[in-house]
Structures are given as structure tokens and as C-alpha cells.
Motif scaffolding. Structure first.
Motif, PDB file in Angstrom:
ATOM      1  N   VAL A  92      29.745  14.593  -0.080  1.00  0.00           N
ATOM      2  CA  VAL A  92      28.492  13.593  -0.572  1.00  0.00           C
ATOM      3  C   VAL A  92      28.172  12.972   0.936  1.00  0.00           C
ATOM      4  O   VAL A  92      26.985  12.907   0.989  1.00  0.00           O
ATOM      5  N   ARG A  93      29.104  13.051   1.909  1.00  0.00           N
ATOM      6  CA  ARG A  93      28.545  12.669   3.552  1.00  0.00           C
ATOM      7  C   ARG A  93      27.607  13.479   3.944  1.00  0.00           C
ATOM      8  O   ARG A  93      26.571  13.014   4.515  1.00  0.00           O
ATOM      9  N   GLU A  94      27.681  14.792   3.823  1.00  0.00           N
ATOM     10  CA  GLU A  94      27.068  15.539   4.262  1.00  0.00           C
ATOM     11  C   GLU A  94      25.442  15.631   3.569  1.00  0.00           C
ATOM     12  O   GLU A  94      24.364  15.891   4.131  1.00  0.00           O
ATOM     13  N   MET A  95      25.475  15.581   2.218  1.00  0.00           N
ATOM     14  CA  MET A  95      24.368  15.084   1.358  1.00  0.00           C
ATOM     15  C   MET A  95      23.439  14.037   2.025  1.00  0.00           C
ATOM     16  O   MET A  95      22.414  14.184   2.282  1.00  0.00           O
ATOM     17  N   PHE A  96      24.205  13.112   2.302  1.00  0.00           N
ATOM     18  CA  PHE A  96      23.770  11.975   2.869  1.00  0.00           C
ATOM     19  C   PHE A  96      22.831  11.934   4.144  1.00  0.00           C
ATOM     20  O   PHE A  96      21.776  11.868   4.358  1.00  0.00           O
TER      21      PHE A  96
ATOM     22  N   GLN B 224      30.631   5.196   1.145  1.00  0.00           N
ATOM     23  CA  GLN B 224      30.124   4.159   2.162  1.00  0.00           C
ATOM     24  C   GLN B 224      30.074   5.097   3.467  1.00  0.00           C
ATOM     25  O   GLN B 224      30.819   5.518   3.959  1.00  0.00           O
ATOM     26  N   PRO B 225      29.028   4.947   4.035  1.00  0.00           N
ATOM     27  CA  PRO B 225      28.557   5.571   5.277  1.00  0.00           C
ATOM     28  C   PRO B 225      29.471   5.140   6.407  1.00  0.00           C
ATOM     29  O   PRO B 225      29.581   3.805   6.474  1.00  0.00           O
ATOM     30  N   ASP B 226      30.197   5.918   7.172  1.00  0.00           N
ATOM     31  CA  ASP B 226      31.065   5.676   8.342  1.00  0.00           C
ATOM     32  C   ASP B 226      30.233   5.195   9.178  1.00  0.00           C
ATOM     33  O   ASP B 226      28.901   5.661   9.156  1.00  0.00           O
ATOM     34  N   PRO B 227      30.901   4.515  10.277  1.00  0.00           N
ATOM     35  CA  PRO B 227      30.242   4.068  11.649  1.00  0.00           C
ATOM     36  C   PRO B 227      29.423   5.282  12.257  1.00  0.00           C
ATOM     37  O   PRO B 227      28.294   5.402  12.878  1.00  0.00           O
ATOM     38  N   GLU B 228      30.104   6.665  12.190  1.00  0.00           N
ATOM     39  CA  GLU B 228      29.217   7.867  12.730  1.00  0.00           C
ATOM     40  C   GLU B 228      28.133   8.393  12.103  1.00  0.00           C
ATOM     41  O   GLU B 228      27.089   8.819  12.821  1.00  0.00           O
ATOM     42  N   ALA B 229      28.306   8.211  10.835  1.00  0.00           N
ATOM     43  CA  ALA B 229      27.099   8.563   9.933  1.00  0.00           C
ATOM     44  C   ALA B 229      25.994   7.481  10.281  1.00  0.00           C
ATOM     45  O   ALA B 229      24.777   8.080  10.445  1.00  0.00           O
TER      46      ALA B 229
END
Length: 197
Positions: A59-63, A117-122
Motif C-alpha cells: 500500500v505504501r508503494e502504491m501511494f 498513514q504516510p510516514d514522514p519519509e513518504a
């Protein structure tokens, strides 16, 4: 079995991301599983885990991929001697990217996966797309195309308008493509007129 070349991994990564996006957009978050994503691309769940770690990593990589595609669309817009035309071209690129990647759009700007929830690095990685909009607005202020105002505030207004129009268009609420374009043109003209006063 021979080890896949790097480009094979890149292609598989993109296919998995797009498959995950389509499942999420078409069937909702309950359909988004590593098994379903693997099945949709004709690969194994091992490939999903190898590339993304787990479902949350996917999901993070999709975002992030959604924003990488948007950044590429912005980067393809040439910078000319007409800052206002350049800004409007960024709007066109934003719209085109949303239409080309509707399966990633809601994840980029909404919360279809409540636990994500996007992390700070994202957050740091996606920031350049908004910064590009702020810079384009700053050029319009500097050259007098817009009245004196905070470029960041202008960018927020433009972003909100573009996001709202894209969301409506992707849901079919603006009619066919020609009708949607007419709505876009009227909204942009109205906003630009207000900013030019």
C-alpha cells in the motif's frame, strides 16, 4: 530457473502496484490482499513479499508510485516565458495523470485504506509535487500575472480546485470528456481572474 533481470523486477513491481490499485478502486480495501494481487499478475505471494515486505508495504508503494507518476507528469511540462501558461499546463498534467491512473488517485489523496498513514519519509518523498506548484505560482506573482499574494496560499487554492474537479470527473459527475473539459476551463478561468485582481 534463471534469475530475472533487473528490468523484470521493475516490470513486476509496476504490475503488482497497478493490480493492487485496481483491486482497491474496484472492490474496496477488503479485496486488497497479497494473494489477490499475486493472482491478478500471475505470480506468487512470495514475489509480493519479496518486493514490498507485506500488504502495508505494498500500500505504501502504491501511494508513492502515484506521486512518482505525478512528478514525472509535472517534469514533462516545459518551462516557457509565460508563467501563467506554464501553471495551467501543470493543471493539465495533474488532470491527465489522474485520468491515466484513476486506480491510484484515491489512495494518493483519500483514505480508502483506513489503517494506512504516510510516514514522514513518504511525506518527504511526495512533497516535490506540491513544491512544483508553489514555484509555478511564485513565478506568476513575480511577473505580475497574479496580484501580490502568498504563492503557497495560491497553490493550496489551485490544488483544492484541481483535486475536487478530478474527484468528480473520475466518478463521472462532470459528464463526458468534452463536458468535463468545459467545467475545468470555466473553473480555471474564474480562479485565475480572481487571482489577477
Amino acid at each position: 530457473m534463471p534469475r530475472p533481470r533487473k528490468r523484470d523486477y521493475d516490470d513486476l513491481r509496476r504490475e503488482l502496484i497497478d493490480a493492487g490499485g485496481r483491486l482497491l478502486a474496484e472492490e474496496g480495501p477488503a479485496a486488497l490482499s497479497t494473494r489477490r494481487v499475486a493472482q491478478a499478475t500471475g505470480t506468487s505471494t512470495t514475489a509480493v513479499y519479496s518486493l514490498f515486505g507485506d500488504k502495508s508495504g505494498l500500500v505504501r508503494e502504491m501511494f508513492l508510485e502515484g506521486f512518482e507518476r505525478l512528478a514525472a507528469a509535472f517534469a514533462a511540462v516545459p518551462r516557457t516565458g509565460d508563467p501563467l501558461a506554464d501553471l495551467l499546463a501543470l493543471g493539465d498534467a495533474y488532470r491527465a495523470n489522474a485520468r491515466d491512473n484513476p486506480h491510484l488517485y484515491e489512495l494518493m489523496f483519500g483514505r480508502p485504506v483506513p489503517e494506512f498513514q504516510p510516514d514522514p519519509e513518504a511525506g518527504r518523498r511526495i512533497r516535490p509535487t506540491f513544491d512544483a506548484l508553489v514555484a509555478a505560482c511564485a513565478r506568476c506573482v513575480e511577473t505580475g500575472a497574479f496580484a501580490e499574494a502568498d504563492p503557497h496560499d495560491i497553490a493550496v487554492q489551485l490544488n483544492a480546485m484541481a483535486h475536487g474537479l478530478c474527484g468528480l470527473e473520475l466518478r463521472g459527475a462532470l459528464g463526458d470528456a468534452d463536458e468535463a473539459t468545459a467545467h475545468w476551463n470555466r473553473a480555471l478561468a474564474s480562479l485565475v481572474k480572481g487571482l489577477s485582481v
